[in-house]
Write a protein that holds these residues in place. Structure first.
Motif, PDB file in Angstrom:
ATOM      1  N   LEU A 164       2.792  -9.904   3.322  1.00 60.62           N
ATOM      2  CA  LEU A 164       2.752  -9.428   1.935  1.00 60.62           C
ATOM      3  C   LEU A 164       4.158  -9.293   1.357  1.00 60.62           C
TER       4      LEU A 164
ATOM      5  N   PRO B 251       6.825  -2.934   7.742  1.00 64.47           N
ATOM      6  CA  PRO B 251       6.057  -1.712   8.027  1.00 64.47           C
ATOM      7  C   PRO B 251       6.946  -0.488   7.796  1.00 64.47           C
ATOM      8  N   ALA B 252       6.843   0.074   6.587  1.00 64.30           N
ATOM      9  CA  ALA B 252       7.825   1.076   6.161  1.00 64.30           C
ATOM     10  C   ALA B 252       7.320   2.501   6.298  1.00 64.30           C
ATOM     11  N   ALA B 253       6.284   2.700   7.083  1.00 62.43           N
ATOM     12  CA  ALA B 253       5.864   4.075   7.361  1.00 62.43           C
ATOM     13  C   ALA B 253       6.187   4.385   8.819  1.00 62.43           C
TER      14      ALA B 253
ATOM     15  N   ASP C  57      -2.818   0.989   0.482  1.00 66.25           N
ATOM     16  CA  ASP C  57      -3.636   0.363  -0.556  1.00 66.25           C
ATOM     17  C   ASP C  57      -2.752  -0.590  -1.363  1.00 66.25           C
ATOM     18  N   ILE C  58      -2.954  -1.885  -1.129  1.00 67.23           N
ATOM     19  CA  ILE C  58      -2.072  -2.887  -1.747  1.00 67.23           C
ATOM     20  C   ILE C  58      -2.186  -2.837  -3.280  1.00 67.23           C
TER      21      ILE C  58
ATOM     22  N   ARG D 209      -8.985  -5.090  16.101  1.00 68.55           N
ATOM     23  CA  ARG D 209      -7.763  -5.881  15.920  1.00 68.55           C
ATOM     24  C   ARG D 209      -6.666  -4.979  15.373  1.00 68.55           C
TER      25      ARG D 209
ATOM     26  N   PHE E 162      -4.616 -11.465  -2.932  1.00 69.18           N
ATOM     27  CA  PHE E 162      -5.793 -11.232  -3.777  1.00 69.18           C
ATOM     28  C   PHE E 162      -6.393 -12.567  -4.262  1.00 69.18           C
TER      29      PHE E 162
ATOM     30  N   PRO F 117     -13.811  -0.699   1.119  1.00 68.37           N
ATOM     31  CA  PRO F 117     -14.401  -1.231   2.337  1.00 68.37           C
ATOM     32  C   PRO F 117     -13.512  -1.137   3.585  1.00 68.37           C
ATOM     33  N   VAL F 118     -12.188  -0.878   3.410  1.00 66.32           N
ATOM     34  CA  VAL F 118     -11.334  -0.949   4.614  1.00 66.32           C
ATOM     35  C   VAL F 118     -10.561   0.353   4.855  1.00 66.32           C
TER      36      VAL F 118
ATOM     37  N   GLU G 176       2.517  -6.602   7.342  1.00 67.84           N
ATOM     38  CA  GLU G 176       3.240  -6.395   6.078  1.00 67.84           C
ATOM     39  C   GLU G 176       4.084  -7.598   5.679  1.00 67.84           C
TER      40      GLU G 176
HETATM   41  C1  LIG Z   1      -8.701  -5.546   6.561  1.00 65.84           C
HETATM   42  C2  LIG Z   1      -9.071  -6.992   6.568  1.00 65.84           C
HETATM   43  C3  LIG Z   1      -8.791  -7.623   7.936  1.00 65.84           C
HETATM   44  C4  LIG Z   1     -10.591  -7.099   6.269  1.00 65.84           C
HETATM   45  O1  LIG Z   1     -10.967  -8.458   6.202  1.00 65.84           O
HETATM   46  P1  LIG Z   1     -12.416  -8.883   5.665  1.00 65.84           P
HETATM   47  O2  LIG Z   1     -12.456 -10.370   5.748  1.00 65.84           O
HETATM   48  O3  LIG Z   1     -13.438  -8.097   6.357  1.00 65.84           O
HETATM   49  O4  LIG Z   1     -12.497  -8.418   4.150  1.00 65.84           O
HETATM   50  P2  LIG Z   1     -11.607  -8.849   2.926  1.00 65.84           P
HETATM   51  O5  LIG Z   1     -10.288  -9.351   3.348  1.00 65.84           O
HETATM   52  O6  LIG Z   1     -12.406  -9.710   2.039  1.00 65.84           O
HETATM   53  O7  LIG Z   1     -11.352  -7.451   2.234  1.00 65.84           O
HETATM   54  C5  LIG Z   1     -12.412  -6.710   1.653  1.00 65.84           C
HETATM   55  C6  LIG Z   1     -11.915  -6.065   0.403  1.00 65.84           C
HETATM   56  O8  LIG Z   1     -10.926  -5.098   0.733  1.00 65.84           O
HETATM   57  C7  LIG Z   1      -9.745  -5.323   0.001  1.00 65.84           C
HETATM   58  N1  LIG Z   1      -8.614  -4.923   0.840  1.00 65.84           N
HETATM   59  C8  LIG Z   1      -8.397  -5.269   2.103  1.00 65.84           C
HETATM   60  N2  LIG Z   1      -7.292  -4.669   2.568  1.00 65.84           N
HETATM   61  C9  LIG Z   1      -6.806  -3.933   1.551  1.00 65.84           C
HETATM   62  C10 LIG Z   1      -5.683  -3.090   1.415  1.00 65.84           C
HETATM   63  N3  LIG Z   1      -4.826  -2.864   2.425  1.00 65.84           N
HETATM   64  N4  LIG Z   1      -5.478  -2.509   0.234  1.00 65.84           N
HETATM   65  C11 LIG Z   1      -6.333  -2.711  -0.787  1.00 65.84           C
HETATM   66  N5  LIG Z   1      -7.427  -3.496  -0.726  1.00 65.84           N
HETATM   67  C12 LIG Z   1      -7.647  -4.091   0.437  1.00 65.84           C
HETATM   68  C13 LIG Z   1      -9.758  -6.827  -0.269  1.00 65.84           C
HETATM   69  O9  LIG Z   1      -8.957  -7.116  -1.372  1.00 65.84           O
HETATM   70  C14 LIG Z   1     -11.238  -7.053  -0.538  1.00 65.84           C
HETATM   71  O10 LIG Z   1     -11.468  -6.623  -1.856  1.00 65.84           O
HETATM   72  P3  LIG Z   1     -12.537  -7.377  -2.766  1.00 65.84           P
HETATM   73  O11 LIG Z   1     -12.413  -6.697  -4.089  1.00 65.84           O
HETATM   74  O12 LIG Z   1     -12.132  -8.806  -2.797  1.00 65.84           O
HETATM   75  O13 LIG Z   1     -13.854  -7.182  -2.100  1.00 65.84           O
HETATM   76  C15 LIG Z   1      -8.319  -7.775   5.493  1.00 65.84           C
HETATM   77  O14 LIG Z   1      -8.757  -7.356   4.230  1.00 65.84           O
HETATM   78  C16 LIG Z   1      -6.846  -7.599   5.552  1.00 65.84           C
HETATM   79  O15 LIG Z   1      -6.193  -8.282   6.301  1.00 65.84           O
HETATM   80  N6  LIG Z   1      -6.314  -6.701   4.726  1.00 65.84           N
HETATM   81  C17 LIG Z   1      -4.876  -6.507   4.566  1.00 65.84           C
HETATM   82  C18 LIG Z   1      -4.281  -5.744   5.709  1.00 65.84           C
HETATM   83  C19 LIG Z   1      -2.829  -5.517   5.447  1.00 65.84           C
HETATM   84  O16 LIG Z   1      -2.086  -6.404   5.125  1.00 65.84           O
HETATM   85  N7  LIG Z   1      -2.392  -4.267   5.585  1.00 65.84           N
HETATM   86  C20 LIG Z   1      -1.025  -3.872   5.317  1.00 65.84           C
HETATM   87  C21 LIG Z   1      -0.936  -3.285   3.961  1.00 65.84           C
HETATM   88  S1  LIG Z   1       0.735  -2.941   3.474  1.00 65.84           S
HETATM   89  C22 LIG Z   1       1.099  -1.504   4.327  1.00 65.84           C
HETATM   90  O17 LIG Z   1       0.293  -0.998   5.027  1.00 65.84           O
HETATM   91  C23 LIG Z   1       2.460  -0.942   4.056  1.00 65.84           C
HETATM   92  C24 LIG Z   1       2.876   0.175   4.976  1.00 65.84           C
HETATM   93  O18 LIG Z   1       3.522  -0.295   6.108  1.00 65.84           O
HETATM   94  C25 LIG Z   1       3.950   1.018   4.356  1.00 65.84           C
HETATM   95  C26 LIG Z   1       3.490   1.853   3.266  1.00 65.84           C
HETATM   96  C27 LIG Z   1       4.637   2.687   2.803  1.00 65.84           C
HETATM   97  C28 LIG Z   1       4.846   2.397   1.385  1.00 65.84           C
HETATM   98  C29 LIG Z   1       6.140   2.982   0.987  1.00 65.84           C
HETATM   99  C30 LIG Z   1       6.559   2.359  -0.274  1.00 65.84           C
HETATM  100  C31 LIG Z   1       7.944   2.789  -0.547  1.00 65.84           C
HETATM  101  C32 LIG Z   1       8.617   1.843  -1.428  1.00 65.84           C
HETATM  102  C33 LIG Z   1       9.246   2.555  -2.530  1.00 65.84           C
HETATM  103  C34 LIG Z   1       9.867   1.602  -3.448  1.00 65.84           C
HETATM  104  C35 LIG Z   1       9.999   2.192  -4.782  1.00 65.84           C
HETATM  105  C36 LIG Z   1      10.666   1.209  -5.629  1.00 65.84           C
HETATM  106  C37 LIG Z   1      10.746   1.683  -7.004  1.00 65.84           C
HETATM  107  O19 LIG Z   1       9.714   1.664  -7.691  1.00 65.84           O
HETATM  108  O20 LIG Z   1      11.852   2.035  -7.398  1.00 65.84           O
END
Ligand SMILES: CC(C)(COP(=O)(O)OP(=O)(O)OC[C@H]1O[C@@H](n2cnc3c(N)ncnc32)[C@H](O)[C@@H]1OP(=O)(O)O)[C@@H](O)C(=O)NCCC(=O)NCCSC(=O)C[C@@H](O)CCCCCCCCCCCCC(=O)O
Length: 719
Positions: free
Chosen positions: A126, A130-132, A62-63, A118, A272, A20-21, A123
């Motif tokens: 959670l 913000p690591a990207a 994707d969390i 918005r 979650f 959905p997102v 991050e």
């Molecule tokens: C987006 C929202 C504002 C929407 O709100 P709304 O009220 O409309 O809806 P819901 O909150 O009910 O959500 C609906 C539905 O969607 C699911 N969901 C929402 N967001 C996500 C998401 N980001 N990922 C997955 N699923 C999501 C939610 O669970 C609901 O599901 P359901 O089954 O219940 O219907 C609101 O949802 C919201 O605020 N979402 C979160 C926004 C957020 O926090 N975003 C940030 C995510 S973290 C991120 O982006 C990180 C990046 O900066 C960096 C990525 C780089 C990663 C690199 C990793 C390197 C590390 C390596 C380490 C290795 C270590 C080792 O292993 O050795």
């Protein structure tokens, strides 16, 4: 998971498709890389727009992937590929651009947002950063102070503020993708070097060291032991002091530490869990997806004390019509003024018009006759509430939902006062009701699924995190809290001081220890409840029996303080002393210490050394053990419900996930072993006896919290 098309002849359009997102899972990242290649190699395409399907740009990484082995192209590289593109890239932001979603947009050369969109980097909420590239690009784009604010708080900004800060180039009220395509056409062929944010120098305020020092201090204080906000500051500091390539390395290094931390696990579990509790179910089989809420247009509130006033404000802010009834004229006048003030202040803060006209006030209960739902918020007294429910049954139109705001009383007894017990449900708000996020929705044995659904829906409208719980003394939150408080009292009897207990709990992460909190909320509140349960009458004639009530160990310390008129902050004296009645700064009170000494002497108690570890184990494990009982009895549907209640209603430190998550982190076998130890040491405290569900979980190999429900469901007879 990403679609490519060409629009208006020369603009490539990449659409993220992951409802959905539109989270950036491996397949979406792969899709972006492939579609970008297509767009860049299409000679007809002069510029590219990236948008998200269904009016949502992107909710970030994707969390759900975080708990698994990560595959697919890393997001940092995907964003570099976008930024390096030799054709203008435009982000068309609708709905949300959060976390990785905003980072993706920051990799683009231009950003246009819909006015209702918005944006933010949440991050930190959670347990991450913000690591990207977010910690490196945002300060380069909007400056260090503004970036620090957004990154360390995770707050969302609406498009207008994003424009003001310089995060987006344009805001539109029209179709965002169309506007983005126009923008893309207008910038086609223009040089891009000045649009690649990673190449910008980071503006350095002259007092950079002082700024970061001050920020770090502020953040540490607010974080109460959470590590992510601190790492966020460190990452932004790298942006301000290092070249981009080194900054991005530092960002990654900090992220790896956070990513693998227990705190990140706790906070993501909480994300979650908060969503899971809205998918409520009851032991009788009623469920969120099969129960339809009733239509609610007009709500009545009965009783305009502190709780009733807060509830009225929260209701009016939803835009519903509210009729507020208070039979005592003087109280009614005071309430009118207080509610209007609260609404005006709230509206000013949110930059909207106050909804004063939504409320009508009356001293007469007949005024509620056409309400669809009534919330009774009179004094916490069963006889009084019963009387009010009899009146409600007589006055309300058929089908009106009757809700009681009670913190512990039996909802079913109140239902018995009406002809339609299926319409009766508890709505336990927390003070101040217009501020606190938690709502316990309490169903009795006769409450209909529709009544639960209606109260849950109303809670959602009021911006609450609503949790459906079964009917028992104190429901979930206060039932567990009682044991936490009681253990703290026992620790004082055994040799601790309020300062020592509070310090241990505050170092754990609570904003306030149990005694400071008790002083703030008023010692008389619990005293009244205990008196109602026939526990609060001190028997001065018998030293020993004063410490035994209903066959169990009891500490009359709180009652004794109340008998001295020490009600906490409001009287200037409680577990601490204050400079004046209503004062807020607690200081150690020599009177209290000598009072404790003479109390111990009178009861033949010898003070012993108590350390922080014991404080935590006694207070928290007693509460956790009760949590297991609550799960076993089906009062809460799962550990997530308990944890959400504790984080949103009782200031449990978020980065510790909630009491049940904490038990999982500590290890169930360890919790069991320590409870057995304390039960042996305190056989007169029956609730320290480990709950059989805890034993069953340990016997089943201590499965992770996500799998507890499987064990809870197994009937006892299978053991
Ligand atoms: C987006 C929202 C504002 C929407 O709100 P709304 O009220 O409309 O809806 P819901 O909150 O009910 O959500 C609906 C539905 O969607 C699911 N969901 C929402 N967001 C996500 C998401 N980001 N990922 C997955 N699923 C999501 C939610 O669970 C609901 O599901 P359901 O089954 O219940 O219907 C609101 O949802 C919201 O605020 N979402 C979160 C926004 C957020 O926090 N975003 C940030 C995510 S973290 C991120 O982006 C990180 C990046 O900066 C960096 C990525 C780089 C990663 C690199 C990793 C390197 C590390 C390596 C380490 C290795 C270590 C080792 O292993 O050795």
């Amino acid at each position: 998971m990403a679609q490519y098309s060409r629009v208006s002849g020369t603009v490539g359009l990449i659409t993220l498709q992951n409802p959905p997102v539109n989270a950036l899972c491996a397949a979406v990242r792969q899709g972006i890389v492939e579609m970008l290649k297509k767009a860049l190699s299409d000679s007809k395409v002069k510029s590219v727009v990236i948008c998200g399907q269904n009016g949502i740009f992107c909710g970030g990484a994707d969390i759900k992937e975080f708990g698994m082995n990560m595959s697919g192209p890393p997001l940092v590289q995907v964003i570099h590929a976008i930024e390096d593109a030799n054709k203008p890239m435009v982000a068309a932001i609708e709905g949300v651009a959060l976390g990785g979603g905003l980072e993706l947009a920051l990799g683009c050369h231009y950003r246009i947002a819909h006015s209702k969109a918005r944006l933010g980097l949440p991050e930190v909420i959670l347990g991450l950063l913000p690591a990207a590239g977010g910690t490196q690009r945002l300060p380069r784009l909007i400056g260090v102070p503004a970036a620090l604010d957004l990154i360390t708080t995770g707050r969302h900004v609406i498009a207008a503020e994003a424009l003001q800060l310089g995060i987006v180039d344009q805001v539109t009220d029209h179709k965002t993708v169309d506007a983005a395509v126009k923008l893309a056409q207008s910038v086609a062929g223009k040089p891009l070097d000045a649009r690649r944010i990673s190449t910008y120098p980071c503006a350095r305020p002259s007092d950079l060291d002082a700024l970061f020092e001050g920020e770090m201090q502020k953040v540490r204080q607010r974080a109460r032991g959470a590590i992510a906000p601190v790492a966020c500051v460190q990452a932004v500091q790298a942006a301000a002091t290092l070249p981009y390539t080194q900054g991005i390395e530092r960002e990654k290094e900090l992220m790896v530490t956070l990513f693998t931390s227990g705190q990140a696990r706790a906070l993501q579990y909480l994300f979650f869990s908060q969503r899971a509790v809205s998918k409520w179910s009851t032991p009788s089989g009623a469920r969120w997806d099969t129960s339809k809420p009733g239509p609610i247009h007009k709500v009545a509130v009965i009783g305009l004390g502190t709780m009733g006033r807060g509830i009225t404000v929260a209701l009016a802010q939803t835009g519903l019509s509210v009729v507020a009834v208070e039979t005592q004229e003087k109280q009614l006048m005071g309430a009118k003024k207080a509610v209007s003030n609260m609404l005006e202040q709230g509206a000013k803060r949110r930059g909207v018009a106050p909804t004063l006209d939504k409320i009508s006030y009356s001293p007469n209960i007949q005024a509620i006759a056409d309400a669809d739902l009534v919330i009774e918020a009179v004094f916490e007294d069963m006889a009084l509430k019963k009387q009010v429910f009899q009146q409600l049954a007589a006055v309300c139109k058929p089908g009106t939902f009757l809700c009681t705001n009670t913190s512990s009383l039996d909802v079913d007894q109140l239902a018995s006062q009406t002809r339609s017990p299926e319409l009766v449900v508890g709505m336990h708000f927390f003070a101040p009701a217009h501020v606190m996020k938690l709502l316990e929705v309490v169903y009795g044995p006769r409450t209909s699924p529709q009544a639960v659904a209606t109260a849950m829906e109303l809670g959602k409208k009021m911006g609450k995190v609503s949790v459906a719980v079964g009917n028992c003394q104190g429901f979930v939150g206060n039932r567990m809290l009682k044991l936490y408080l009681e253990q703290a009292f026992f620790l004082l009897e055994e040799g601790a001081t309020p300062e020592l207990v509070d310090r241990a709990l505050e170092e754990f992460g609570f904003a306030m220890g149990v005694f400071r909190m008790s002083d703030l909320s008023g010692l008389d509140v619990g005293w009244k409840v205990r008196k109602g349960l026939m526990l609060g009458e001190t028997d001065v004639s018998s030293g020993q029996s004063a410490r035994i009530r209903q066959g169990c160990r009891y500490s009359p310390l709180g009652d004794l303080l109340c008998e001295q008129g020490r009600f906490g902050q409001k009287t200037g004296q409680g577990w601490y002393q204050y400079d004046k009645p209503g004062g807020r700064v607690a200081s150690s009170d020599p009177w209290l210490h000598s009072f404790l000494e003479s109390y111990r002497a009178k009861h033949g108690l010898v003070a012993r050394h108590i350390d922080h570890q014991e404080v935590l184990e006694r207070c928290l494990y007693a509460m956790i053990n009760e949590g297991f009982r609550i799960l076993e009895e089906g009062i809460a549907a799962g550990p997530e419900d308990i944890d959400v209640i504790y984080v949103f209603g009782y200031s449990w430190p978020r980065h510790r996930g909630g009491p049940m998550f904490y038990a999982d982190m500590v290890g169930l076998a360890k919790v069991l072993e320590r409870l057995e130890h304390y039960q042996q040491a305190h056989p007169d405290v029956p609730y320290l006896q480990p709950c059989s569900l805890l034993r069953r979980l340990v016997a089943s190999g201590s499965p992770p919290i996500q799998r507890w429900r499987e064990v809870i469901k197994k009937p006892h007879s299978q053991l």
